[in-house]
Write an enzyme that holds these catalytic residues in place. Structure first.
Site, short mmCIF file in Angstrom:
data_model
loop_
_atom_site.label_atom_id
_atom_site.label_comp_id
_atom_site.label_asym_id
_atom_site.label_seq_id
_atom_site.Cartn_x
_atom_site.Cartn_y
_atom_site.Cartn_z
N ARG A 272 -3.71 -1.11 -9.91
CA ARG A 272 -2.94 0.12 -9.26
C ARG A 272 -1.53 -0.21 -9.07
O ARG A 272 -0.71 1.06 -9.04
CB ARG A 272 -3.59 0.13 -7.68
CG ARG A 272 -4.98 0.68 -7.58
CD ARG A 272 -5.35 0.07 -6.20
NE ARG A 272 -4.73 0.70 -5.04
CZ ARG A 272 -4.83 1.92 -4.85
NH1 ARG A 272 -5.95 2.84 -5.22
NH2 ARG A 272 -4.27 2.43 -3.72
N ARG B 19 7.08 -3.19 -14.15
CA ARG B 19 8.31 -2.50 -14.66
C ARG B 19 9.38 -3.36 -14.97
O ARG B 19 9.79 -4.05 -14.18
CB ARG B 19 8.89 -1.39 -13.92
CG ARG B 19 7.80 -0.20 -13.27
CD ARG B 19 8.80 0.84 -13.01
NE ARG B 19 7.81 1.61 -12.44
CZ ARG B 19 7.67 1.88 -10.97
NH1 ARG B 19 8.50 1.44 -10.21
NH2 ARG B 19 6.83 2.92 -10.52
N ARG C 253 -14.03 -2.87 4.08
CA ARG C 253 -13.14 -3.51 4.51
C ARG C 253 -12.93 -2.61 6.08
O ARG C 253 -12.43 -1.37 5.65
CB ARG C 253 -11.92 -3.94 3.89
CG ARG C 253 -12.07 -4.80 3.01
CD ARG C 253 -12.53 -6.26 3.33
NE ARG C 253 -11.51 -6.97 4.15
CZ ARG C 253 -11.61 -8.14 4.87
NH1 ARG C 253 -12.97 -8.75 4.90
NH2 ARG C 253 -10.57 -8.75 5.30
N ARG D 278 0.62 -6.15 6.78
CA ARG D 278 1.90 -5.32 6.73
C ARG D 278 2.36 -4.97 8.25
O ARG D 278 1.52 -4.54 9.15
CB ARG D 278 1.75 -4.34 5.60
CG ARG D 278 0.75 -3.49 5.85
CD ARG D 278 0.81 -2.42 4.63
NE ARG D 278 -0.64 -1.86 4.43
CZ ARG D 278 -0.98 -1.15 3.18
NH1 ARG D 278 -0.22 -1.10 2.41
NH2 ARG D 278 -2.17 -0.71 3.40
N GLU E 155 -0.78 -4.45 10.92
CA GLU E 155 -2.01 -3.96 10.32
C GLU E 155 -2.89 -5.35 10.11
O GLU E 155 -2.52 -6.15 9.21
CB GLU E 155 -2.03 -3.39 9.01
CG GLU E 155 -2.92 -2.57 8.20
CD GLU E 155 -2.78 -1.78 7.20
OE1 GLU E 155 -1.55 -0.89 7.32
OE2 GLU E 155 -3.28 -1.78 6.08
N TYR F 277 -12.91 3.67 -4.24
CA TYR F 277 -11.39 3.28 -3.63
C TYR F 277 -10.59 4.40 -4.11
O TYR F 277 -9.78 4.24 -5.00
CB TYR F 277 -11.04 1.91 -4.14
CG TYR F 277 -9.62 1.61 -3.67
CD1 TYR F 277 -8.73 2.10 -2.68
CD2 TYR F 277 -9.22 0.34 -4.17
CE1 TYR F 277 -7.67 1.53 -2.23
CE2 TYR F 277 -8.05 -0.35 -3.80
CZ TYR F 277 -7.33 0.40 -2.57
OH TYR F 277 -6.18 -0.31 -2.45
N ASP G 116 -7.68 7.39 -4.01
CA ASP G 116 -6.23 7.91 -3.35
C ASP G 116 -6.55 9.25 -2.95
O ASP G 116 -7.44 9.93 -3.37
CB ASP G 116 -5.13 7.62 -4.17
CG ASP G 116 -4.89 6.31 -4.41
OD1 ASP G 116 -4.91 5.66 -3.61
OD2 ASP G 116 -4.21 5.91 -5.42
#
Ligand code: UDP
Length: 371
Positions: free
Chosen positions: A171, A175, A248, A279, A305, A353, A355
């Protein structure tokens, strides 16, 4: 029979279906067990800030059809996700890009960075990555794996990286350019005014009943409509009769702080394994720290979190798409296919999962078949 469709769950999948069905003149009833619509994209205003109650949701897509569709219901701002990774006080740019490589190794050119990654990949001797650990090392090398991936992933999933599927890490882009944009997406942003308002706009005049638990009153509710769109957990629908699928769950510790700026960014990931949370989200930065009139906000709201294994009664967030659960899901799917009146959809209904854009695309596709 009063309704053509009963939509169970007022999250994105349910809202897209309800909207499309209403547009086609169908009579629709939407129910949700929570006291609010919008599922896990629900946002609530606190101190003038749209707080993402179920974790950060940053809309991004390459799908022009989805973008055209969703922008009918909200105007999106120009927010670009550029999370920062904090590894024991060292800060790194995410996703993995030239800023990350420069900080990690002191390399300056893309060629040097590529060479470094290649060296580490060769040392690790991975030919065909078969799990998340091998996939990560072959994408970015061992140093980045150790500092930015290993601890974070194990906290988020509660499993060692070599037991997780490789696709999870794919995911994230890698770069060899100086580009901190987390997503490879043509379109990205946060709906101005919050996701809740966007979902309310999608639902329009459709009848919505809140705090209704479908599975508790299934027979009565089923009698109200010809067909059912079910977006809850597929194993719960069948009373967990084949066993429970693993999810989860996430717990948020949200705090209002009497200061204008806590961390200078919407998301900071704590990638070591000792920090108990994964996070910290500082919600105001999704909207540049401004209220609707463009004024600076004096306070800030942050959420730490914490990730945990789901148990019955918790909110399920992420399906654990490993082999064992994949197999159990396909057994439930076979049962679901026999439920003639019911369509299962969304992250929980399809145990995927997803988006947000993929949920919308999948719902629109289903509408094309159903309506
Ligand atoms: N990940 C990581 N370090 C980070 C951020 C992400 O190793 O700092 C990995 C981790 O395995 C995670 C996956 O990338 O499960 C996907 O992260 P993403 O941010 O896409 O997850 P989401 O936003 O859906 O929680």
């Amino acid at each position: 029979m009063k309704y053509d469709y009963l939509v169970v769950g007022a999250g994105l999948y349910g809202a897209v279906f309800a909207q499309q069905a209403a547009e086609k003149g169908k009579k629709v009833l939407v129910i949700d067990k929570r006291p609010n619509v919008a599922g896990n994209v629900y946002t609530k205003k606190q101190e003038g800030i749209n707080v993402h109650q179920y974790g950060a949701h940053i809309f991004h897509t390459n799908n022009q059809k989805v973008w055209q569709y969703i922008t009918r219901f909200a105007e999106f701002n120009r927010f670009t996700n550029s999370p920062v990774a904090n590894y024991k006080g060292e800060l790194y740019s995410l996703p993995f890009n030239m800023y990350t490589f420069n900080k990690m190794w002191g390399v300056v050119t893309p060629e040097e960075a590529a060479k470094k990654i290649e060296e580490q990949r060769r040392m690790a001797g991975i030919a065909n990555p078969s799990n998340l650990e091998e996939q990560a090392i072959s994408l970015v090398g061992t140093d980045i794996y150790e500092k930015l991936i290993k601890g974070y992933t194990q906290k988020q999933w509660g499993r060692p990286c070599h037991e997780l599927p490789a696709f999870i890490i794919k995911r994230l882009p890698v770069r060899l350019t100086f580009d901190n944009n987390y997503f490879n997406a043509l379109y990205q942003g946060i709906p101005m005014g919050g996701y809740t308002k966007m979902v309310e706009n999608m639902l329009g005049d459709t009848e919505v009943r809140l705090e209704v638990d479908y599975l508790e009153e299934k027979d009565e509710l089923d009698r109200l409509a010809d067909r059912v769109i079910y977006t809850g957990a597929i194993d719960a629908y069948f009373g967990y009769r084949l066993g429970t699928l693993a999810y989860r769950s996430v717990r948020f510790e949200t705090e209002v702080l009497n200061q204008p700026n806590y961390q200078g960014n919407a998301a900071v990931n704590y990638t070591d394994s000792e920090t108990p949370y994964t996070r910290i989200i500082e919600h105001k930065w999704f909207e540049f720290g401004k209220d609707e009139e463009g004024n600076d906000l004096p306070k800030t709201v942050i959420s730490r979190e914490y990730s945990s294994e789901w148990k019955r009664g918790d909110e399920p967030y992420y399906p654990v798409n490993d082999e064992k659960n994949g197999k159990l899901y396909s057994e439930y799917k076979a049962l679901a296919d026999k439920e003639e009146k019911v369509i299962f959809g969304g992250r929980l209904g399809e145990y995927r999962y997803y988006d947000m854009d993929a949920v919308i695309a999948s719902a629109l596709e289903m509408c094309g078949r159903e309506l």
